[in-house]
Motif scaffolding. Structure first.
Motif, PDB file in Angstrom:
ATOM      1  N   TYR A 283     -10.243  -3.735  -2.497  1.00 13.54           N
ATOM      2  CA  TYR A 283      -9.308  -3.359  -1.145  1.00 13.54           C
ATOM      3  C   TYR A 283      -8.327  -5.000  -1.283  1.00 13.54           C
ATOM      4  N   LYS A 284      -8.933  -6.027  -1.147  1.00 14.49           N
ATOM      5  CA  LYS A 284      -8.173  -7.224  -1.166  1.00 14.49           C
ATOM      6  C   LYS A 284      -7.207  -7.581  -2.121  1.00 14.49           C
TER       7      LYS A 284
ATOM      8  N   ARG B  40      -5.710  -5.081  -3.852  1.00 14.72           N
ATOM      9  CA  ARG B  40      -4.473  -4.321  -3.641  1.00 14.72           C
ATOM     10  C   ARG B  40      -3.655  -4.912  -2.679  1.00 14.72           C
ATOM     11  N   ARG B  41      -4.054  -5.586  -1.541  1.00 17.53           N
ATOM     12  CA  ARG B  41      -3.355  -5.957  -0.626  1.00 17.53           C
ATOM     13  C   ARG B  41      -2.807  -7.375  -0.947  1.00 17.53           C
TER      14      ARG B  41
ATOM     15  N   GLU C 156      -4.559 -10.000  -0.925  1.00 19.60           N
ATOM     16  CA  GLU C 156      -5.421 -10.857  -0.122  1.00 19.60           C
ATOM     17  C   GLU C 156      -6.730 -11.680  -0.991  1.00 19.60           C
TER      18      GLU C 156
END
Length: 233
Positions: free
Chosen positions: A185-186, A188-189, A191
């Motif tokens: 998730y990080k 993809r963002r 982050e």
């Protein structure tokens, strides 16, 4: 009324307190703010006034900087090489004695820096490393991250597919699946720390793509053949 937290750095009162010999920790305690906030304001002030540190040391009667030896310089170079190559700082819980020793050395240098005793040669040398001074909480978070990565690598080495965070077969799969899902998730963002991505790519290639559709997994035997105890995230 504008609060100190909202003021533009550097805070004049904090700079004056520091110039008069108060430590960052003491200022933070008196002002009831995080020490990291005080440190940020003082770093800005030092950039504007190179003589501030000397004035503080004189007022505080600071102890002389720790002596620099050939061994100290070698330790510094070993640390820099490890961070640049492996994308992480040494862990005090590492399996190897050499890494644990290097972690202890780094902790002492962090303490020296907090007390204003860090030798200029070491301070300038370590300046190339991001956030090397860290915080106890940040160090603990990093160690937990490294531990989870090691558990994921062992899970995959046992022949398991990528762990799922939904409908897992075991608690171990669930915990690893949640952690892995968070890293994806990080990523993809945008982050995810580039150093962590590099470490993941090296330790568990293909982690960002996940499992192949239709491929089945088998329950991973935990210690003594039982389902694993829930791991700490």
């Amino acid at each position: 009324m504008t609060s100190r937290r909202q003021r533009r750095a550097p805070d004049a009162e904090w700079v004056l307190m520091y110039r008069n010999g108060l430590s960052r920790a003491r200022i933070a305690a008196l002002e009831k703010v995080p020490a990291s906030t005080v440190a940020y304001h003082l770093s800005v002030a030092k950039a504007q006034d190179p003589g501030l540190q000397e004035a503080h040391d004189g007022a505080a009667g600071a102890a002389p900087a720790a002596r620099v030896t050939v061994q100290t310089m070698q330790r510094m170079n070993d640390l820099i090489a490890m961070v640049r190559t492996g994308g992480r700082y040494p862990s005090s819980k590492a399996g190897g004695a050499a890494e644990r020793s290097l972690a202890a050395w780094l902790q002492r240098r962090r303490h020296d820096a907090a007390e204003g005793r860090l030798a200029p040669e070491i301070r300038d040398g370590l300046a190339c490393l991001p956030d090397w001074q860290g915080t106890p909480r940040a160090a603990a978070d990093q160690e937990r991250w490294q531990q989870r990565l090691a558990e994921l690598a062992a899970y995959r080495a046992a022949g398991q597919d990528w762990p799922r965070h939904k409908s897992p077969d075991t608690d171990t799969e669930h915990d690893l699946g949640v952690w892995l899902h968070t890293q994806r998730y990080k990523l993809r963002r945008g982050e995810l720390d580039p150093a962590k991505k590099k470490t993941l790519d090296a330790a568990v290639p293909g982690w960002s793509a996940g499992r192949t559709r239709g491929r089945k997994t088998r329950p991973a035997p935990d210690r003594q053949g039982q389902a694993g105890a829930r791991l700490i995230l």
